[in-house]
Enzyme design. Structure first.
Site, short mmCIF file in Angstrom:
data_model
loop_
_atom_site.label_atom_id
_atom_site.label_comp_id
_atom_site.label_asym_id
_atom_site.label_seq_id
_atom_site.Cartn_x
_atom_site.Cartn_y
_atom_site.Cartn_z
N ASP A 100 -11.39 2.22 0.56
CA ASP A 100 -10.68 1.34 -0.37
C ASP A 100 -10.02 0.19 0.37
O ASP A 100 -8.84 -0.11 0.17
CB ASP A 100 -9.63 2.14 -1.15
CG ASP A 100 -9.11 1.36 -2.37
OD1 ASP A 100 -9.82 0.44 -2.82
OD2 ASP A 100 -8.01 1.67 -2.85
N VAL B 203 5.69 4.89 -4.11
CA VAL B 203 6.24 4.66 -2.79
C VAL B 203 7.65 4.11 -2.97
O VAL B 203 7.86 3.15 -3.72
CB VAL B 203 5.39 3.69 -1.96
CG1 VAL B 203 6.02 3.46 -0.59
CG2 VAL B 203 3.98 4.23 -1.81
N LYS C 71 6.48 8.49 0.04
CA LYS C 71 5.48 8.52 -1.03
C LYS C 71 5.45 9.91 -1.62
O LYS C 71 5.37 10.90 -0.89
CB LYS C 71 4.10 8.15 -0.48
CG LYS C 71 3.03 8.08 -1.59
CD LYS C 71 1.72 7.50 -1.07
CE LYS C 71 0.70 7.36 -2.19
NZ LYS C 71 -0.56 6.74 -1.75
#
Length: 932
Positions: A165, A55, A70
């Site tokens: 996540d 990023v 990104k």
């Protein structure tokens, strides 16, 4: 620049070439947008790097702003890694929520590496902020970011996406206090994520089922948020040890209980423990439910996960009503002190004791009045939030304590609308979760077993030791049970014996049942499976949406319907042939569809959306008399402010259940709702021939009247005048632009829109027999709405039998004078100016329309204020009294009906009737659970 690493440099990010001069258009003029694609982005520095990508902070030369860019990591620009990167970008771009970072653009660099750009978050991660928080109080202040993150993840769950996540490092808090969930690289659709697979994600935030390889569901994200909450509150890691040790403990579910600080609020501890329950079925169903409990904790409301003691309930009541009860408490203390003093002095000073008792009685009266004021204020707030049931219960109990105009005004509003005929509530012993299956039976779905109960009389028919996530009855012949992993089981409704199994779905995204309860449809967003009552065997219908995903589905007696991703409505025949029917706009111009239903007979269809919009479609077209001139497609935007979970199609009416816990009934052609019912948890609601049966902790049934009469009629803003027919079946309102709208008060639809005159309508009246309407200088026949060439004079006002007249004496004062010289009554409106007045046919009530929008109703014989009617958002311009019904119109474009019988009914009678109709007590409304 070196193509094999991600060091920042002066080159352009997108094209890896020097940033040149903007492209010059053919006409020679320079334009800031004239920047070639390969020259658009110039990298500034790396702000984050990982195994899958980097990023960078980049400058967008075309729009003159900094963005986060990104791109895929070196050596990963082919095969599965590229597809995974594109999948991440598409999933993130499809989640339109303030708490999820928006995607701006995507493309390929000139060396073939994919990239996408997104909003640059100027802030820090929750992990950094928590590490620097010096105390528990400072860490508790950060729980608002966990709540905001839960809302964002809950939005993803409702859109069929699991993050997989979640951790403090992936929750960003911006400089302006905004919270955004980032790094959706491992996100998957619910159906794919539910499939058994090796674990992905960070072990310290992994759920037991994910560590075991059973796949993940929204409950797995809830687990991760629970761990984040624990670490934020305690300042310690939830798990210690090596990665292998953590995974072993998770897989074997040998999990030590969370050790919360003694100073941690018990309600917050209960929220965290429920979010981290080892069994997914015992957690919050999704992150939105977790967010709701966190908000309840923040606001001092009752938290669903916490079991309250009597002392805690008392504290909550004091917190919720702290200002009114501060006054009340002081008065009660004074009362107790006075009574104690009285008792002490009775033996010695009887005269003083009598005086003290009088003071105590006065103090009690003041305490009653303070409590009544608090309940009345809450009832007004509930009415403004459109919670009619809560508003009615609070207002009725307020009147028990004191006679309050605001409480009477709330009841005049709500009692003019529709109510359930009656409600029934049954508590099934030992049941944690009840599914309302029909009028006669209910299913109890517990973590370890399933039971079927007959309701009248209450008795258990059978019990099976099964682990299911949900179940539904099919015409009292079969019970369809399922797990979110996709396994279906069909049980005999008489004995509970297993009849059939099905394993082909990868998950269960939605379950629907047809009106006759003869077919059930389930899908995993790709494949539709139907169970028919004739065979009880699950049958694969197929991919009704082809390669697209299913947003919502409905099953009829033979056909099936679906709204596919992108908003196309598709019909699949009994022969298995899917044909497009029409575009709906859900998923394109409005948020995706979430619920679908057919009427009985199958002539109408209703679509509900994630954004709260409702669309009704007449499947016959509008070429027959049955259509009554209605457009075949009617869109009703913003029926609720929450995602719609279930819909029922009742012909020209629809009932929708939102995840806010409200059921709202609407009618085609009416711009307002007919009735709103609190169902508490919409996931457990079942439609039964237009009535609603609701499960949850108990079984509850609301029976509704066949004909619901609206109390609100809507048109364009700027209403200046109104009129009501003598029989009350027509109401008309004139606009400042000269147009007049006429509604039927029976079904609520517009029956005529009369042409404008070029200026405000200043006169509007129905003839005595109701056959003509005078609007300005024009006269219309109400049977055909054709204009008459000769306009009869407006009906002259008859001398009222009660002999009273109204004389206005200024913008804030009105006088009711008795023509026979028996006296006069003066009323004063303090906070606004008077715009219109109406005296009732019996001379009892005087209604006053004001510039504030509040309508005041006064007793014309005593000059006492009886009610404040709050419903118009702008100034009220017209009022008219017809018997016990008051009509009003306002500049906000609303015509409202009020029931003045609520001004006379004793408070105890109101409490009895309202609690019986809604099946709610004051304790229910305040969230106070009585200890057994």
């Amino acid at each position: 620049m070196n193509r094999d690493d991600d060091a920042a440099g002066p080159a352009s990010l997108a094209g890896l070439s020097e940033l040149g001069e903007p492209r010059v258009p053919d006409n020679g003029a320079r334009h800031p947008f004239a920047v070639a694609d390969e020259q658009r982005y110039r990298e500034l520095r790396v702000v984050g790097a990982g195994g899958r990508g980097t990023v960078l902070l980049a400058h967008d030369a075309r729009l003159g702003r900094d963005v986060a860019l990104k791109r895929i990591g070196p050596g990963l620009d082919e095969g599965d890694a590229t597809e995974r990167f594109a999948h991440e970008a598409r999933i993130t771009a499809g989640l339109d929520h303030p708490g999820i970072v928006p995607i701006h653009d995507a493309g390929m660099t000139d060396d073939g590496r994919p990239y996408y750009t997104m909003r640059l978050i100027r802030g820090r991660s929750l992990a950094e902020l928590a590490a620097e928080a010096p105390s528990l109080a400072a860490r508790l202040a950060l729980t608002t970011s966990v709540t905001a993150a839960a809302h964002a993840v809950g939005h993803a769950h409702r859109a069929g996406v699991v993050h997989r996540d979640l951790k403090p490092a992936n929750i960003m808090v911006g400089e302006l206090g905004e919270t955004q969930v980032v790094d959706w690289g491992l996100a998957e659709t619910t159906a794919v994520a539910a499939a058994a697979a090796p674990y992905v994600g960070t072990p310290a935030y992994l759920s037991p089922e994910a560590a075991h390889g059973d796949g993940v569901t929204p409950a797995s994200d809830v687990w991760a948020l629970g761990v984040v909450l624990f670490e934020l509150v305690t300042g310690e890691r939830r798990w210690t040890g090596t990665k292998d040790a953590i995974l072993s403990a998770l897989r074997t579910r040998s999990l030590p209980a969370a050790q919360w600080p003694d100073t941690c609020p018990s309600e917050l501890r209960a929220i965290g423990d429920k979010a981290m329950a080892p069994d997914p079925a015992s957690r919050y169903a999704d992150a939105q439910a977790l967010a709701a409990d966190l908000e309840a904790f923040r606001d001092g409301r009752r938290v669903g996960a916490h079991q309250y003691s009597t002392l805690e309930l008392a504290r909550r009541l004091v917190s919720a009503w702290r200002w009114p009860l501060a006054v009340t408490g002081a008065l009660v203390i004074a009362t107790i002190a006075s009574l104690a003093l009285t008792a002490y002095r009775t033996e010695h000073q009887r005269e003083r004791a009598v005086a003290a008792e009088a003071r105590a009685t006065s103090a009690r009266s003041r305490a009653e009045a303070a409590l009544g004021w608090a309940l009345a204020a809450s009832s007004v707030a509930a009415l403004e939030a459109r919670h009619d049931a809560r508003a009615e219960v609070l207002a009725a109990h307020a009147l028990v304590h004191d006679e309050l105009p605001d409480a009477r005004g709330v009841l005049a509003a709500t009692r003019a609308g529709a109510h359930p005929d009656r409600s029934t509530r049954i508590v099934i012993p030992g049941c944690e979760w009840v599914v309302a299956a029909s009028y006669d039976i209910a299913l109890c779905v517990a973590p370890t077993h399933v039971e079927l109960w007959e309701l009248e009389p209450l008795r258990r028919r059978w019990r099976r030791d099964l682990t299911l996530d949900g179940a539904i009855d099919l015409d009292e012949k079969w019970v369809i049970g399922w797990r979110t992993t996709g396994e279906l089981q069909v049980l005999d409704a008489t004995t509970g014996a297993e009849h059939a199994r099905h394993h082909e779905l990868t998950g269960v995204a939605q379950m629907v049942r047809n009106w006759e309860r003869t077919r059930v449809g389930l899908h995993d967003r790709k494949t539709l499976v139907v169970v028919d009552v004739a065979t009880g065997t699950p049958q694969v219908i197929g991919r009704i949406c082809g390669e697209r995903t299913i947003d919502a589905v409905a099953v009829g007696a033979r056909d099936a319907w679906a709204v596919c991703s992108g908003g196309e409505l598709v019909r699949m025949s009994a022969a298995g042939v899917a044909q497009p029917y029409r575009e709906t706009g859900f998923g394109t111009v409005r948020r995706p569809a979430s619920a679908l239903a057919l009427s009985e007979p199958e002539t109408d269809l209703v679509i509900g959306g994630v954004g709260g919009d409702v669309m009704m479609i007449d499947l016959r077209g509008c070429f027959s008399e049955q259509c009554a001139g209605l457009d075949p497609v009617t869109l009703m935007p913003g029926v609720t402010t929450h995602a719609i979970q279930h819909v029922a199609c009742l012909g020209n009416e629809a009932m929708v259940i939102a995840d806010s816990g409200d059921a709202v009934q609407v009618r085609r052609g009416v711009g307002a709702e007919l009735m709103r019912v609190p169902v508490h948890d919409g996931r457990a609601a079942t439609f039964l021939e237009g009535d609603i049966a609701v499960g949850g902790a108990q079984w509850r049934l609301w029976r509704f009247p066949l004909q619901l009469v609206p109390r609100q009629f809507s048109t364009r803003p700027g209403l200046t005048i109104g009129a009501v027919a003598a029989d009350g079946q027509l109401v008309a309102a004139g606009n400042e632009d000269g147009a007049t709208v006429v509604w039927s008060t029976v079904h609520g639809g517009v029956v005529a829109t009369l042409r404008a005159e070029g200026g405000p309508v200043t006169t509007l009246a129905f003839s005595a027999n109701g056959t003509q309407l005078t609007a300005g200088t024009r006269v219309y026949e109400t049977t055909s709405w054709t204009e008459q060439t000769s306009a009869p004079a407006l009906p002259l006002p008859a001398t009222p039998a009660h002999g009273k007249t109204i004389v206005t004496a200024g913008p804030h004062r009105a006088v009711v004078r008795d023509a026979r010289g028996a006296g006069e009554v003066t009323i004063e409106v303090r906070d606004a100016e008077i715009l219109d007045l109406a005296l009732g046919e019996d001379g009892r009530w005087l209604a006053v329309a004001t510039t504030s929008g509040v309508i005041e109703v006064w007793a014309a014989t005593t000059g006492k204020l009886a009610a404040r009617l709050r419903g118009h958002r702008q100034r009220a311009t017209w009022v008219e009294l017809r018997g016990d019904v008051l009509w009003s119109a306002g500049w906000d474009g609303q015509v409202l009906r009020w029931d003045l019988r609520a001004l006379d009914t004793p408070a105890v009678d109101l409490v009895r009737a309202i609690e019986a109709q809604w099946g709610l007590t004051l304790d229910d409304v305040l969230g106070i659970r009585k200890e057994s």
